[in-house]
Motif scaffolding. Structure first.
Motif, PDB file in Angstrom:
ATOM      1  N   THR A 214      -2.079  -1.392  19.592  1.00 10.69           N
ATOM      2  CA  THR A 214      -1.589  -2.774  19.708  1.00 10.69           C
ATOM      3  C   THR A 214      -2.722  -3.793  19.801  1.00 10.69           C
ATOM      4  OG1 THR A 214      -1.450  -2.626  22.125  1.00 10.69           O
ATOM      5  CG2 THR A 214       0.501  -1.979  20.871  1.00 10.69           C
ATOM      6  N   LEU A 217      -3.422  -5.523  16.454  1.00  8.17           N
ATOM      7  CA  LEU A 217      -2.312  -6.082  15.685  1.00  8.17           C
ATOM      8  C   LEU A 217      -2.330  -7.605  15.698  1.00  8.17           C
ATOM      9  CD1 LEU A 217       0.689  -3.788  16.744  1.00  8.17           C
ATOM     10  CD2 LEU A 217      -0.805  -3.563  14.758  1.00  8.17           C
ATOM     11  N   GLU A 221       2.446  -8.885  13.333  1.00 10.20           N
ATOM     12  CA  GLU A 221       2.645  -7.438  13.465  1.00 10.20           C
ATOM     13  C   GLU A 221       3.225  -7.083  14.834  1.00 10.20           C
ATOM     14  OE1 GLU A 221      -0.804  -5.575  10.552  1.00 10.20           O
ATOM     15  OE2 GLU A 221      -1.384  -6.425  12.497  1.00 10.20           O
ATOM     16  N   LEU A 225       6.749  -5.195  15.708  1.00 14.74           N
ATOM     17  CA  LEU A 225       6.471  -3.865  16.262  1.00 14.74           C
ATOM     18  C   LEU A 225       7.729  -3.082  16.663  1.00 14.74           C
ATOM     19  CD1 LEU A 225       4.326  -1.803  16.995  1.00 14.74           C
ATOM     20  CD2 LEU A 225       4.016  -2.974  19.194  1.00 14.74           C
ATOM     21  N   THR A 229       8.326   0.487  14.872  1.00 16.75           N
ATOM     22  CA  THR A 229       8.414   1.713  15.663  1.00 16.75           C
ATOM     23  C   THR A 229       9.747   2.412  15.448  1.00 16.75           C
ATOM     24  OG1 THR A 229       7.006   0.674  17.344  1.00 16.75           O
ATOM     25  CG2 THR A 229       8.191   2.667  17.996  1.00 16.75           C
TER      26      THR A 229
END
Length: 239
Positions: A214, A217, A221, A225, A229
């Protein structure tokens, strides 16, 4: 029926028999004994394995090479009641859980969960939710990983619900990696049965995907996330 009765008797009897050990661990915690985490880790791992064994469940774990070295947020789909012991016994070690505040009102269970570094969340209060994110980030910075089921409830099937964003804000705030984990088939042990509570043998595959860092990112992004995911977890579901 017999398997279910044996499982529930074993579950509660085991907790009762461990009461002297639990209070000893509590005393070690008060003294900040450095041996405590390893002792709790070992005992909870064996508890989780025995719960799975008693249910007649066979587990295949794929992707252990993807486990990160440091603290991480393990994000998993939530199919059934056995997901907790599955996650506690399938990773590199046991880790704390993001749990409903109601579980913290069960005396014996609360002590074990505190020793495991679980994070209790009050879902009825937005302010409490913000405080939980901050506490979760501090736990990760202190080296304690978290296991989170971002759907918030069991799907009772191979379907997945929407992933809530709080888990991912904990990860981004602490700059900890997110590790997607797919649980495939756990609902067949209990939730898929006609009564919804009888336990039957089932085969479950737990797939550990590569971590998502993370810290690197972009803002866009990070916003995407949860869905990113969710898509990774869904890719290993076979129904």
């Amino acid at each position: 029926m017999l398997r279910t009765a044996i499982w529930f008797i074993y579950f509660w009897l085991y907790l009762i028999l461990l009461l002297p050990l639990l209070f000893w661990y509590w005393r070690l915690e008060l003294r900040h004994d450095p041996r405590l985490d390893a002792k709790v880790d070992r005992k909870v791992y064996h508890w989780a394995r025995r719960m799975i064994w008693a249910a007649g469940m066979k587990t295949t774990v794929v992707g252990k090479e993807n486990l990160p070295q440091g603290a991480a947020v393990f994000i998993a789909n939530h199919q059934g009641n056995f997901d907790i012991p599955l996650m506690l016994s399938s990773l590199d070690r046991t880790h704390g859980l993001l749990a409903k505040q109601e579980l913290g009102r069960i005396p014996i269970l609360r002590l074990w969960m505190r020793l495991l570094h679980c994070l209790f969340v009050d879902r009825s209060s937005p302010r409490a939710g913000v405080e939980s994110i901050a506490r979760g980030a501090e736990m990760l910075k202190a080296g304690h990983s978290l296991i989170i089921f971002p759907e918030g409830t069991r799907s009772r099937s191979s379907a997945m619900g929407e992933f809530k964003g709080g888990a991912f804000r904990i990860a981004s705030k602490s700059k900890a990696p997110v590790v997607p984990v797919t649980i495939d088939g756990s609902y067949r042990a209990m939730e898929a049965n006609p009564t919804g509570w009888l336990i039957r043998p089932a085969h479950v595959t737990v797939t550990i995907h590569p971590p998502i860092e993370t810290a690197s990112l972009s803002r866009e992004e990070l916003r995407d996330l949860p869905e990113t995911t969710r898509s990774i977890i869904a890719s290993a579901l076979r129904g």
